[in-house]
Scaffold this active site. Structure first.
Site, PDB file in Angstrom:
ATOM      1  CD  GLU A  15       4.099  -3.647  19.580  1.00  0.00           C
ATOM      2  OE1 GLU A  15       3.551  -2.532  19.723  1.00  0.00           O
ATOM      3  OE2 GLU A  15       4.491  -4.066  18.483  1.00  0.00           O
TER       4      GLU A  15
ATOM      5  N   GLY B 122       0.866  -1.193   0.000  1.00  0.00           N
ATOM      6  CA  GLY B 122       0.000   0.000   0.000  1.00  0.00           C
ATOM      7  C   GLY B 122       0.886   1.221   0.000  1.00  0.00           C
ATOM      8  NE  ARG B 123      -2.352   6.774   1.800  1.00  0.00           N
ATOM      9  CZ  ARG B 123      -3.467   6.210   2.270  1.00  0.00           C
ATOM     10  NH1 ARG B 123      -3.387   5.162   3.057  1.00  0.00           N
ATOM     11  NH2 ARG B 123      -4.650   6.698   1.960  1.00  0.00           N
ATOM     12  CB  ILE B 124       3.954   1.981   4.564  1.00  0.00           C
ATOM     13  CG1 ILE B 124       3.326   3.143   5.351  1.00  0.00           C
ATOM     14  CG2 ILE B 124       5.299   1.588   5.168  1.00  0.00           C
ATOM     15  CD1 ILE B 124       2.877   2.794   6.765  1.00  0.00           C
TER      16      ILE B 124
ATOM     17  NE  ARG C 131      -7.089  -7.362   0.265  1.00  0.00           N
ATOM     18  CZ  ARG C 131      -7.856  -6.511   0.922  1.00  0.00           C
ATOM     19  NH1 ARG C 131      -8.862  -6.955   1.628  1.00  0.00           N
ATOM     20  NH2 ARG C 131      -7.644  -5.220   0.888  1.00  0.00           N
TER      21      ARG C 131
ATOM     22  NE  ARG D  30      -0.940  -2.144  14.629  1.00  0.00           N
ATOM     23  CZ  ARG D  30      -0.501  -0.980  14.160  1.00  0.00           C
ATOM     24  NH1 ARG D  30       0.698  -0.899  13.627  1.00  0.00           N
ATOM     25  NH2 ARG D  30      -1.261   0.099  14.215  1.00  0.00           N
TER      26      ARG D  30
ATOM     27  N   GLY E  70       8.227   2.950  14.104  1.00  0.00           N
ATOM     28  CA  GLY E  70       8.401   3.168  12.668  1.00  0.00           C
ATOM     29  C   GLY E  70       8.100   4.584  12.229  1.00  0.00           C
TER      30      GLY E  70
ATOM     31  CG  HIS F 288       4.862  -0.314  17.242  1.00  0.00           C
ATOM     32  ND1 HIS F 288       3.733  -1.080  17.364  1.00  0.00           N
ATOM     33  CD2 HIS F 288       4.623   0.473  16.170  1.00  0.00           C
ATOM     34  CE1 HIS F 288       2.861  -0.776  16.429  1.00  0.00           C
ATOM     35  NE2 HIS F 288       3.379   0.179  15.681  1.00  0.00           N
TER      36      HIS F 288
HETATM   37  C1  DGY Z   1       0.573   3.181  12.966  1.00  0.00           C
HETATM   38  O1  DGY Z   1       0.512   4.309  12.495  1.00  0.00           O
HETATM   39  O2  DGY Z   1      -0.315   2.350  12.782  1.00  0.00           O
HETATM   40  C2  DGY Z   1       1.763   2.859  13.777  1.00  0.00           C
HETATM   41  O3  DGY Z   1       2.050   1.504  13.769  1.00  0.00           O
HETATM   42  C3  DGY Z   1       1.583   3.349  15.179  1.00  0.00           C
HETATM   43  O4  DGY Z   1       0.671   2.524  15.850  1.00  0.00           O
END
Ligand code: DGY
Length: 321
Positions: free
Chosen positions: A268, A157-159, A179, A239, A289, A287
């Site tokens: 976490e 996706g975007r990331i 998908r 996640r 990012g 966590h």
């Molecule tokens: C998000 O933007 O979903 C990051 O993982 C922070 O929870």
């Protein structure tokens, strides 16, 4: 006239409070720890808006105690902690923070990829512990090449797309699994679609970017890790629950994948007793990012703008429902 109450469930920078403006009454759980459940439920009995974090479970129990709530402005792009259908049923707006965090999170994906491949933390630790015994040992800290290798993104996706674009700068062969194939993504990045199994077997670097949904929970387990190359590096910036963590530990111990870089965990905050932390071929971050100063501030300001837009009866900037 009483001002609408906005509740912030975690300490946030002053720019976020300023962006909410003078026309609201702001209350905040002014701490870095998660807002206790009873405090949250009590605080939101009068709230019109709540700015939430990933640790806040927004479910029927919460919604039943918040009769005046009009918007949940979530700080983050992933919103697996929110029962969106239940919010929609109550005509409560839900917003998140896509876009603003894309490049920062993709940077982290690439940082973990490079750190795991080139054994950056292991190298630092080796010097810090006085374990660097001889100079010029030919295979000392020998890692995996990045330039020209194959990069596979699961969930482009975007990331994920931004991770792929970084791979272009390293002359990498680019693969993705979604998908369904996306002609737009392929035209934009030059990446080629592969089935999940093909991608795992063909990539030197596998970067996990899927959102956590019922379909992606536990998506990678022992079977999938066994398909990876013995020189492969696995990176997770999505996640922790998208993989079976115990299976990754076993797979790393068995030598396939060769290394891993992880920003997310099943539990976490992760603890030093997590078996992943005892493996030399694993690099972990807590966590974070999207955690650059500018991006985290921008995420908070975007939440505030979504709240202000709702109060002004304007459309959400980044709607989820
Ligand atoms: C998000 O933007 O979903 C990051 O993982 C922070 O929870």
């Amino acid at each position: 006239m009483t001002k609408p109450l906005v509740y912030l469930t975690r300490r946030l920078p002053g720019q976020v409070l300023s962006a909410l403006g003078p026309d609201v009454d702001i209350r905040m759980w002014d701490d870095d720890s998660p807002c206790p459940r009873d405090v949250l439920l009590q605080a939101c009995t009068q709230a019109t808006a709540v700015l939430t974090q990933a640790t806040d479970q927004i479910n029927e129990e919460f919604l039943a105690t918040a009769p005046h709530l009009r918007i949940i402005a979530h700080f983050g792009v992933g919103y697996n902690n929110i029962d969106v259908a239940a919010c929609t049923a109550r005509s409560i707006r839900v917003t998140n923070t896509p876009g603003v965090l894309t490049q920062t999170t993709a940077d982290m994906g690439f940082a973990l990829l490079m750190a795991a491949a080139r054994r950056i933390v292991e190298g630092h630790t080796c010097i810090a512990r006085d374990e660097w015994r001889y100079a010029a040992v030919p295979l000392h800290m020998a890692g995996q090449d990045i330039y020209g290798a194959t990069l596979g993104v699961i969930g482009a996706g975007r990331i994920g797309g931004a991770v792929l674009r970084r791979g272009r700068g390293f002359n990498m062969k680019l693969l993705y699994h979604n998908r369904a194939p996306s002609a737009t993504l392929e035209a934009d990045t030059g990446a080629a679609f592969r089935s999940l199994d093909e991608l795992l077997g063909q990539s030197n670097f596998v970067v996990m970017c899927v959102p956590l949904t019922p379909e992606t929970r536990g998506m990678l387990s022992a079977r999938e890790f066994a398909l990876m190359r013995p020189d492969g590096v696995f990176v997770n910036i999505s996640r922790g629950q998208t993989i079976i963590e115990a299976d990754l530990v076993a797979a790393l111990k068995a030598g396939r994948p060769w290394a891993a870089g992880l920003d997310v965990f099943e539990q976490e905050p992760a603890r030093s007793t997590n078996p992943l932390l005892s493996l030399p071929n694993v690099v972990c971050t807590p966590h974070c990012g999207s955690s650059s100063i500018a991006t985290r501030t921008g995420m908070g300001v975007l939440c505030a703008r979504n709240i202000v837009a709702m109060l002004a009866k304007q459309p959400a900037l980044t709607p989820v429902n």
